[in-house]
Design a protein around this motif. Structure first.
Motif, PDB file in Angstrom:
ATOM      1  N   PHE A   1       0.847  -1.187   0.000  1.00 14.21           N
ATOM      2  CA  PHE A   1       0.000   0.000   0.000  1.00 14.21           C
ATOM      3  C   PHE A   1       0.883   1.237   0.000  1.00 14.21           C
ATOM      4  N   GLN A   2       0.277   2.386  -0.254  1.00 15.34           N
ATOM      5  CA  GLN A   2       1.033   3.632  -0.338  1.00 15.34           C
ATOM      6  C   GLN A   2       0.446   4.683   0.596  1.00 15.34           C
ATOM      7  N   PRO A   3       1.148   5.062   1.657  1.00 12.96           N
ATOM      8  CA  PRO A   3       0.687   6.158   2.518  1.00 12.96           C
ATOM      9  C   PRO A   3       1.188   7.510   1.991  1.00 12.96           C
ATOM     10  N   ASN A   4       0.380   8.535   2.163  1.00  9.63           N
ATOM     11  CA  ASN A   4       0.749   9.893   1.764  1.00  9.63           C
ATOM     12  C   ASN A   4       0.439  10.854   2.898  1.00  9.63           C
ATOM     13  N   ILE A   5       1.160  11.961   2.946  1.00  9.57           N
ATOM     14  CA  ILE A   5       0.874  13.021   3.899  1.00  9.57           C
ATOM     15  C   ILE A   5       0.986  14.359   3.183  1.00  9.57           C
ATOM     16  N   GLY A   6       0.363  15.386   3.746  1.00  8.23           N
ATOM     17  CA  GLY A   6       0.407  16.698   3.115  1.00  8.23           C
ATOM     18  C   GLY A   6       0.132  17.817   4.090  1.00  8.23           C
TER      19      GLY A   6
ATOM     20  N   ALA B   1       2.815  17.921  -0.608  1.00  6.91           N
ATOM     21  CA  ALA B   1       2.517  16.505  -0.385  1.00  6.91           C
ATOM     22  C   ALA B   1       3.793  15.698  -0.513  1.00  6.91           C
ATOM     23  N   LEU B   2       3.892  14.668   0.293  1.00  7.21           N
ATOM     24  CA  LEU B   2       4.977  13.698   0.206  1.00  7.21           C
ATOM     25  C   LEU B   2       4.371  12.405  -0.328  1.00  7.21           C
ATOM     26  N   THR B   3       4.724  12.041  -1.548  1.00  4.35           N
ATOM     27  CA  THR B   3       4.094  10.907  -2.207  1.00  4.35           C
ATOM     28  C   THR B   3       5.057  10.313  -3.222  1.00  4.35           C
ATOM     29  N   ASP B   4       4.641   9.219  -3.859  1.00  3.50           N
ATOM     30  CA  ASP B   4       5.450   8.636  -4.934  1.00  3.50           C
ATOM     31  C   ASP B   4       4.528   8.053  -5.990  1.00  3.50           C
ATOM     32  N   LEU B   5       5.114   7.403  -6.988  1.00  6.88           N
ATOM     33  CA  LEU B   5       4.335   6.869  -8.102  1.00  6.88           C
ATOM     34  C   LEU B   5       3.821   5.462  -7.841  1.00  6.88           C
ATOM     35  N   GLY B   6       4.403   4.764  -6.866  1.00  2.76           N
ATOM     36  CA  GLY B   6       4.008   3.379  -6.620  1.00  2.76           C
ATOM     37  C   GLY B   6       3.773   3.146  -5.146  1.00  2.76           C
TER      38      GLY B   6
ATOM     39  N   GLN C   1       5.043   1.990  -1.173  1.00  2.00           N
ATOM     40  CA  GLN C   1       6.076   2.603  -0.343  1.00  2.00           C
ATOM     41  C   GLN C   1       7.454   1.985  -0.530  1.00  2.00           C
ATOM     42  N   SER C   2       7.566   0.859  -1.214  1.00  2.00           N
ATOM     43  CA  SER C   2       8.865   0.211  -1.359  1.00  2.00           C
ATOM     44  C   SER C   2       9.379   0.206  -2.791  1.00  2.00           C
ATOM     45  N   ALA C   3       8.576   0.703  -3.738  1.00  2.00           N
ATOM     46  CA  ALA C   3       8.936   0.567  -5.146  1.00  2.00           C
ATOM     47  C   ALA C   3       9.694   1.778  -5.687  1.00  2.00           C
ATOM     48  N   ALA C   4       9.537   2.917  -5.087  1.00  2.00           N
ATOM     49  CA  ALA C   4      10.171   4.115  -5.636  1.00  2.00           C
ATOM     50  C   ALA C   4      10.440   5.107  -4.519  1.00  2.00           C
ATOM     51  N   LEU C   5      11.339   6.043  -4.789  1.00  2.00           N
ATOM     52  CA  LEU C   5      11.628   7.090  -3.833  1.00  2.00           C
ATOM     53  C   LEU C   5      10.450   8.050  -3.751  1.00  2.00           C
ATOM     54  N   TYR C   6      10.180   8.526  -2.538  1.00  2.00           N
ATOM     55  CA  TYR C   6       9.111   9.509  -2.376  1.00  2.00           C
ATOM     56  C   TYR C   6       9.548  10.847  -2.952  1.00  2.00           C
ATOM     57  N   SER C   7       8.579  11.620  -3.416  1.00  2.00           N
ATOM     58  CA  SER C   7       8.847  12.918  -4.012  1.00  2.00           C
ATOM     59  C   SER C   7       8.141  14.008  -3.230  1.00  2.00           C
ATOM     60  N   ASN C   8       8.741  15.195  -3.219  1.00  2.00           N
ATOM     61  CA  ASN C   8       8.145  16.373  -2.607  1.00  2.00           C
ATOM     62  C   ASN C   8       7.362  17.129  -3.681  1.00  2.00           C
ATOM     63  N   ILE C   9       6.049  17.247  -3.482  1.00  2.00           N
ATOM     64  CA  ILE C   9       5.182  17.874  -4.468  1.00  2.00           C
ATOM     65  C   ILE C   9       4.668  19.199  -3.916  1.00  2.00           C
ATOM     66  N   PHE C  10       4.774  20.256  -4.703  1.00  2.00           N
ATOM     67  CA  PHE C  10       4.262  21.567  -4.332  1.00  2.00           C
ATOM     68  C   PHE C  10       3.275  22.035  -5.397  1.00  2.00           C
ATOM     69  N   SER C  11       2.230  22.689  -4.955  1.00  2.00           N
ATOM     70  CA  SER C  11       1.275  23.268  -5.899  1.00  2.00           C
ATOM     71  C   SER C  11       0.803  24.621  -5.380  1.00  2.00           C
ATOM     72  N   LEU C  12       0.375  25.463  -6.313  1.00  2.00           N
ATOM     73  CA  LEU C  12      -0.105  26.813  -5.996  1.00  2.00           C
ATOM     74  C   LEU C  12      -1.473  27.001  -6.625  1.00  2.00           C
ATOM     75  N   LYS C  13      -2.383  27.567  -5.869  1.00  2.00           N
ATOM     76  CA  LYS C  13      -3.717  27.870  -6.382  1.00  2.00           C
ATOM     77  C   LYS C  13      -4.067  29.302  -6.008  1.00  2.00           C
ATOM     78  N   VAL C  14      -4.575  30.062  -6.974  1.00  2.00           N
ATOM     79  CA  VAL C  14      -4.946  31.461  -6.748  1.00  2.00           C
ATOM     80  C   VAL C  14      -6.399  31.645  -7.145  1.00  2.00           C
TER      81      VAL C  14
END
Length: 356
Positions: free
Chosen positions: A312-317, A330-335, A337-350
């Motif tokens: 399974f894949q846990p995410n936090i934000g 958000a801290l997440t990845d593409l697969g 929790q053991s298949a890929a390195l987690y990535s730091n995701i940033f988004s902006l909304k106006v």
């Protein structure tokens, strides 16, 4: 040199080894957009209500009160792949809304060494060039209220363009439809049907460039790849509820059932449909600070001893909103929790309401 040749060859091998109907075509469109949604494991089909609804469920665009735009950037696979998203949406009147978004997922600056060595065995480094492989998706969304109270619907029309340098390119077209319903007791329900007519991609192979890499890997790429592919429909069914505590605190709980109409490694799998559940939570304080968590992508992985392991894949934000400007992480990845390195995701909304 061998590494570059192998990358190019593999790209064509993926095309040629697939059947005309490819169950996993255009998978870059399954990654998701908006760090707020990714932090909740994408369990937002029922409650999405901003510019990013064009991706998650276009029916949610009807909850816009003014124009909005959104941006997101992410790096995957140790910064090798770049993922970018931009969206804009606006209400047309009190019964309809319009949105447009653009997604790009690509790998840039790949070395093309197919011409490094000529027929005489001479090496000329000036013949090394760079190329990119990238996927693009342009989506136009339209949403409208139904005469029935609490029910909204939205439609996406999307154009997909994929390129592999000068070697090959494709164009595809598809449609999505989404529905949202809010009950009298404020329960939210959503249904998103992706690629409802199936999405067709037609490839154009540059035969001249293809001949240059034909023998890069012995025994591979001896025939031109298939020139057409079809993306099969998918569906997301969601439910959500927002609770208010002491006026200042809120908790949104949401759940999704992500369905593919094929047998996969999802936790619920059959020849007719496979289902992957997702759960998401968002805790808010005075509509200013948000903490998010989610879990999804439940998969059955076959071990070397033929036993099954549940992945399974846990995410936090985390999010901040002030006067119509919202920044999310958000801290997440593409697969899983053991298949890929987690990535730091940033988004902006106006929200353009801030400029009134």
């Amino acid at each position: 040199m061998k590494k570059s040749l192998l990358i190019i060859s593999c790209l064509f091998t993926l095309l040629s080894n697939s059947q005309t109907i490819r169950k996993y075509s255009n998978e870059f469109l399954s990654i998701g957009v908006d760090a707020a949604a990714l932090g909740m494991s994408n369990a937002v089909t029922a409650q999405t209500s901003d510019v990013n609804s064009g991706y998650w469920n276009p029916a949610g665009l009807l909850k816009l009160e003014d124009k909005q735009f959104s941006l997101m950037h992410a790096n995957y696979f140790a910064n090798i792949a770049q993922y970018d998203y931009a969206g804009f949406a606006m209400p047309i009147d009190d019964r309809s809304a319009l949105g447009v978004s653009l997604i790009r997922f690509g790998v840039d600056d790949i070395l093309n060494t197919t011409q490094l060595i000529d027929n005489q065995g001479n090496i000329d480094y000036n013949r090394i060039s760079l190329f990119s492989t990238a996927d693009y998706a342009l989506t136009v969304s339209y949403a409208r209220k139904l005469p029935l109270d609490g029910i909204n619907y939205g439609v996406n029309a999307k154009v997909i363009h994929r390129i592999i340098g000068d070697f090959a390119s494709s164009w595809g077209f598809g449609f999505d439809i989404g529905i949202q319903y809010e009950s009298d007791n404020e329960w939210l329900f959503g249904l998103m049907l992706r690629d409802i007519t199936t999405t067709y991609n037609t490839w154009i192979i540059n035969e001249e460039e293809y001949q240059k890499i034909k023998d890069a890997v012995p025994g591979e790429n001896q025939e031109l790849p298939e020139t057409s592919e079809v993306t099969l429909p998918k569906a997301q069914l969601g439910i959500a509820k927002k609770y208010i505590f002491r006026y200042d605190y809120s908790l949104t709980a949401a759940a999704n059932l992500n369905m593919q109409f094929a047998r996969t490694n999802d936790i619920i799998s059959s020849d007719i449909v496979s289902i992957d559940p997702a759960l998401g939570f968002e805790f808010g304080y005075v509509d200013l600070v948000f903490l998010r968590a989610g879990v999804g992508n439940f998969q059955k992985i076959t071990q070397i001893d033929d036993s099954n392991k549940l992945s399974f894949q846990p995410n936090i934000g985390l999010g901040f909103k002030y006067k119509g400007i919202q920044v999310d992480y958000a801290l997440t990845d593409l697969g899983d929790q053991s298949a890929a390195l987690y990535s730091n995701i940033f988004s902006l909304k106006v929200d353009f309401d801030v400029f009134r």
